[in-house]
Design an enzyme around this catalytic site. Structure first.
Site, PDB file in Angstrom:
ATOM      1  NE  ARG A 118      32.329  58.359  45.402  1.00 12.75           N
ATOM      2  CZ  ARG A 118      31.680  59.459  45.275  1.00 12.75           C
ATOM      3  NH1 ARG A 118      31.060  60.121  44.437  1.00 12.75           N
ATOM      4  NH2 ARG A 118      30.906  60.076  46.498  1.00 12.75           N
ATOM      5  CG  LEU A 151      37.757  63.219  51.519  1.00 10.35           C
ATOM      6  CD1 LEU A 151      36.756  63.215  52.186  1.00 10.35           C
ATOM      7  CD2 LEU A 151      38.515  62.006  51.061  1.00 10.35           C
ATOM      8  N   PRO A 152      38.482  63.206  46.497  1.00 10.50           N
ATOM      9  CG  PRO A 152      40.414  63.467  45.181  1.00 10.50           C
ATOM     10  CD  PRO A 152      39.761  64.053  46.458  1.00 10.50           C
ATOM     11  CG  HIS A 153      36.540  58.755  47.926  1.00 10.17           C
ATOM     12  ND1 HIS A 153      35.379  59.772  47.882  1.00 10.17           N
ATOM     13  CD2 HIS A 153      35.127  58.027  48.125  1.00 10.17           C
ATOM     14  CE1 HIS A 153      34.527  59.844  48.094  1.00 10.17           C
ATOM     15  NE2 HIS A 153      34.175  58.640  48.287  1.00 10.17           N
ATOM     16  CB  SER A 154      38.124  55.120  43.814  1.00  9.07           C
ATOM     17  OG  SER A 154      37.736  53.896  43.007  1.00  9.07           O
TER      18      SER A 154
END
Length: 164
Positions: free
Chosen positions: A65, A79-82
């Site tokens: 991501r 805001l690391p997200h997946s």
């Protein structure tokens, strides 16, 4: 339920680390993957052919991501997200850092607060609501500073619960 209530209800003190001593973006994503993997493996029944999710797999999902676009949203926040096929509900982890790290954010400000987010593959609206809530909450400079300075996971949960 308001979306901020949804964020509050997803929080788990076990998935919040305050003032972590982490020195790089890579180490921050590794620690975030470790936290986000915890709930994925809680209910796995290995005797019923269940399989544990590996931290490395979650790290790679977060990193993939990041390659699409840096999740450093500015103001010292990442805001690391997946989307995650192993997740059956939204999972939020929070890390505050002892010292800010270079995250290659768009505003070039180092990051000292990170929210990690995994959502089920099909949970598009939940994903967007959580991202929007976190971004809105962290754009309030005083609230962001309060979260960064919090000394316990319970303090962070209380701050987020009080925000609306």
């Amino acid at each position: 339920m308001t979306t901020s209530n949804f964020l509050f209800q997803t929080l788990d003190a076990e998935l919040i680390v305050v003032h972590a001593d982490i020195g790089s973006r890579k180490k921050l994503l590794e620690e975030m993957a470790r936290l986000l993997t915890i709930p994925l493996n809680r209910d796995v029944d290995l005797e019923e052919d269940g399989e544990l999710t590996k931290e490395k797999d979650i790290y790679l999902q977060l990193w993939e991501r990041e390659k699409l676009g840096n999740t450093g949203i500015g103001n010292g926040v990442a805001l690391p997200h997946s989307r995650c096929p192993q997740a059956n509900k939204a999972i939020v982890a929070i890390i505050t850092l002892k010292s800010a790290v270079d995250y290659d954010s768009l505003d070039r400000e180092p990051v000292n607060v990170a929210f990690g987010l995994l959502v089920p593959t099909e949970a598009t609206q939940d994903h967007l609501n959580l991202l929007a809530d976190i971004a809105r909450m962290m754009s309030d400079n005083q609230h962001k500073a309060d979260v960064a300075d919090a000394v316990s996971a319970q303090d962070i949960i209380q701050l987020i619960g009080d925000w609306s």
